[in-house]
Design a protein around this motif. Structure first.
Motif, mmCIF file in Angstrom:
data_model
loop_
_atom_site.group_PDB
_atom_site.id
_atom_site.type_symbol
_atom_site.label_atom_id
_atom_site.label_comp_id
_atom_site.label_asym_id
_atom_site.label_seq_id
_atom_site.Cartn_x
_atom_site.Cartn_y
_atom_site.Cartn_z
ATOM 1 N N ARG A 49 0.873 -1.270 0.009
ATOM 2 C CA ARG A 49 0.140 -0.067 -0.187
ATOM 3 C C ARG A 49 0.901 1.269 0.069
ATOM 4 O O ARG A 49 1.741 1.417 0.798
ATOM 5 N N GLY A 50 0.659 2.153 -0.948
ATOM 6 C CA GLY A 50 1.312 3.495 -1.213
ATOM 7 C C GLY A 50 0.548 4.493 -0.457
ATOM 8 O O GLY A 50 -0.109 4.251 0.463
ATOM 9 N N GLU A 51 1.011 5.436 -0.976
ATOM 10 C CA GLU A 51 0.202 6.722 -0.357
ATOM 11 C C GLU A 51 -1.226 6.791 -0.814
ATOM 12 O O GLU A 51 -1.856 6.227 -1.723
ATOM 13 N N GLU A 52 -1.952 7.183 0.272
ATOM 14 C CA GLU A 52 -3.337 7.323 0.166
ATOM 15 C C GLU A 52 -4.087 6.070 -0.173
ATOM 16 O O GLU A 52 -5.231 5.858 -0.576
ATOM 17 N N GLY A 53 -3.545 4.936 0.216
ATOM 18 C CA GLY A 53 -4.168 3.564 -0.132
ATOM 19 C C GLY A 53 -3.945 3.020 -1.380
ATOM 20 O O GLY A 53 -4.634 1.986 -1.721
ATOM 21 N N LYS A 54 -3.351 3.781 -1.982
ATOM 22 C CA LYS A 54 -3.005 3.408 -3.479
ATOM 23 C C LYS A 54 -1.903 2.199 -3.465
ATOM 24 O O LYS A 54 -1.300 2.160 -2.747
ATOM 25 N N ALA A 55 -2.269 1.280 -4.734
ATOM 26 C CA ALA A 55 -1.290 0.111 -4.765
ATOM 27 C C ALA A 55 0.068 0.664 -5.263
ATOM 28 O O ALA A 55 0.165 1.365 -6.322
ATOM 29 N N LYS A 56 1.164 0.189 -4.565
ATOM 30 C CA LYS A 56 2.417 0.416 -4.833
ATOM 31 C C LYS A 56 3.036 -0.784 -5.618
ATOM 32 O O LYS A 56 3.153 -1.799 -4.790
ATOM 33 N N ILE A 57 3.169 -0.752 -6.784
ATOM 34 C CA ILE A 57 3.604 -1.865 -7.537
ATOM 35 C C ILE A 57 5.048 -2.128 -8.054
ATOM 36 O O ILE A 57 5.589 -1.103 -8.665
ATOM 37 N N THR A 58 5.988 -2.859 -7.470
ATOM 38 C CA THR A 58 7.337 -2.977 -7.664
ATOM 39 C C THR A 58 7.887 -3.957 -8.425
ATOM 40 O O THR A 58 7.533 -5.371 -8.274
ATOM 41 N N LYS A 59 8.365 -3.659 -9.648
ATOM 42 C CA LYS A 59 8.961 -4.738 -10.317
ATOM 43 C C LYS A 59 10.195 -5.642 -9.831
ATOM 44 O O LYS A 59 10.812 -4.982 -9.017
ATOM 45 N N LEU A 60 10.022 -7.174 -9.902
ATOM 46 C CA LEU A 60 11.196 -7.892 -9.584
ATOM 47 C C LEU A 60 11.700 -8.594 -10.642
ATOM 48 O O LEU A 60 11.468 -8.245 -11.938
ATOM 49 N N LEU A 61 12.764 -9.038 -10.543
ATOM 50 C CA LEU A 61 13.566 -9.733 -11.434
ATOM 51 C C LEU A 61 12.715 -10.833 -12.325
ATOM 52 O O LEU A 61 12.032 -11.540 -11.545
ATOM 53 N N GLU A 62 12.738 -10.822 -13.971
ATOM 54 C CA GLU A 62 11.837 -11.478 -14.459
ATOM 55 C C GLU A 62 12.045 -13.056 -14.562
ATOM 56 O O GLU A 62 11.304 -13.885 -14.995
ATOM 57 N N ASP A 63 13.116 -13.553 -13.738
ATOM 58 C CA ASP A 63 13.175 -14.855 -13.677
ATOM 59 C C ASP A 63 12.430 -15.497 -12.724
ATOM 60 O O ASP A 63 12.519 -16.772 -12.252
ATOM 61 N N GLY A 64 11.752 -14.936 -11.942
ATOM 62 C CA GLY A 64 10.715 -15.338 -10.929
ATOM 63 C C GLY A 64 11.472 -15.703 -9.497
ATOM 64 O O GLY A 64 10.941 -16.460 -8.667
ATOM 65 N N SER A 65 12.708 -15.186 -9.421
ATOM 66 C CA SER A 65 13.452 -15.544 -8.251
ATOM 67 C C SER A 65 12.902 -14.625 -6.979
ATOM 68 O O SER A 65 13.091 -14.967 -5.766
ATOM 69 N N GLY A 66 12.201 -13.595 -7.195
ATOM 70 C CA GLY A 66 11.804 -12.748 -6.312
ATOM 71 C C GLY A 66 12.826 -11.582 -6.225
ATOM 72 O O GLY A 66 12.729 -10.755 -5.007
ATOM 73 N N ASP A 67 14.031 -11.579 -6.489
ATOM 74 C CA ASP A 67 15.093 -10.804 -6.268
ATOM 75 C C ASP A 67 14.712 -9.383 -6.833
ATOM 76 O O ASP A 67 13.956 -9.389 -7.953
ATOM 77 N N PRO A 68 15.130 -7.988 -6.422
ATOM 78 C CA PRO A 68 15.013 -6.769 -6.987
ATOM 79 C C PRO A 68 15.107 -6.685 -8.124
ATOM 80 O O PRO A 68 16.227 -7.414 -8.930
ATOM 81 N N TYR A 69 14.436 -5.982 -8.980
ATOM 82 C CA TYR A 69 14.562 -5.869 -10.419
ATOM 83 C C TYR A 69 16.092 -4.994 -10.828
ATOM 84 O O TYR A 69 16.333 -4.310 -10.093
ATOM 85 N N ARG A 70 16.662 -5.440 -11.687
ATOM 86 C CA ARG A 70 17.868 -4.598 -12.167
ATOM 87 C C ARG A 70 17.802 -4.718 -13.731
ATOM 88 O O ARG A 70 17.485 -5.674 -14.323
ATOM 89 N N PRO A 71 18.191 -3.674 -14.357
ATOM 90 C CA PRO A 71 18.131 -3.760 -15.783
ATOM 91 C C PRO A 71 19.437 -4.617 -16.494
ATOM 92 O O PRO A 71 20.135 -5.189 -15.643
ATOM 93 N N PRO A 72 18.992 -5.314 -17.495
ATOM 94 C CA PRO A 72 20.013 -6.233 -18.114
ATOM 95 C C PRO A 72 21.454 -5.550 -18.190
ATOM 96 O O PRO A 72 21.394 -4.281 -18.552
ATOM 97 N N GLY A 73 22.592 -6.269 -17.948
ATOM 98 C CA GLY A 73 23.946 -5.820 -17.874
ATOM 99 C C GLY A 73 24.689 -6.724 -18.799
ATOM 100 O O GLY A 73 24.205 -7.404 -19.584
ATOM 101 N N LYS A 74 25.880 -6.130 -18.911
ATOM 102 C CA LYS A 74 26.810 -6.854 -19.696
ATOM 103 C C LYS A 74 26.591 -8.557 -19.481
ATOM 104 O O LYS A 74 26.925 -8.898 -18.293
#
Length: 188
Positions: A49-74
């Protein structure tokens, strides 16, 4: 919206629903809630829940590991949908088998590639019928074309040999780093 910072966006469910073209308040917010739950269960997003009860959606790594998202690197393996996928409205024209086969073909990462139905079914999961339908759609929408036939030895044939088509992407759909060789089919 989530291209930097903590890779999150905060908004009302009704606004997410309208962004998806769902204008009925109750049905739209229910559909959005179900979609966020599915993505959360797959460890692709975090929901708080974010400000004023709005949903705060945060991207996670797309491999399904649940790790925080990071842009693709070298050295990270990823691919992009070609710009023309959106420009030619393939997102609307292709059925799920066509979309699945596009992703699978992009994953081949080769100038020429075979789309062998039973192998694709075994490796990726769609039925052989869905594979065939998806390939037919990509050919009919002039995304890929048969570049040539490859002969190979097999015990499944009375002659001991058979041929399979090798495909190429039409130039505008060719992933970066690969080449498409002519002649390409006309778009007639």
């Amino acid at each position: 919206m989530t291209g930097a910072g903590d890779y999150s966006a905060t908004d009302w469910a009704a606004n997410w629903a309208r962004a998806l073209g769902l204008y009925d308040q109750k049905a739209g917010t229910t559909a959005v809630s179900r979609a966020w739950k599915t993505l959360k269960d797959l460890n692709l997003v975090e929901s708080t829940r974010g400000e004023e009860g709005k949903a705060k959606i945060t991207k996670l790594l797309e491999d399904g590991s649940g790790d925080p998202y990071r842009p693709p690197g070298k050295g990270d393996y990823y691919f992009q949908l070609p710009f023309w996928y959106w420009r030619d409205r393939l997102n609307e024209k292709l059925t799920p088998p066509g979309k699945a086969m596009l992703l699978i073909a992009l994953d081949m990462r080769s100038d020429e590639f075979a789309l062998v139905q039973d192998k694709i079914s075994e490796w990726y999961g769609p039925s052989p019928e869905s594979v065939r339908k998806g390939i037919d759609e990509l050919v009919s929408h002039v995304v890929i074309y048969i570049a040539r036939y490859e002969w190979f030895n097999t015990l499944r044939s009375k002659t001991g040999q058979t041929a399979r088509p090798l495909y190429r992407f039409v130039l505008k759909y060719t992933p970066p780093g690969l080449k498409s060789a002519g002649p390409e089919p006309s778009a007639e």
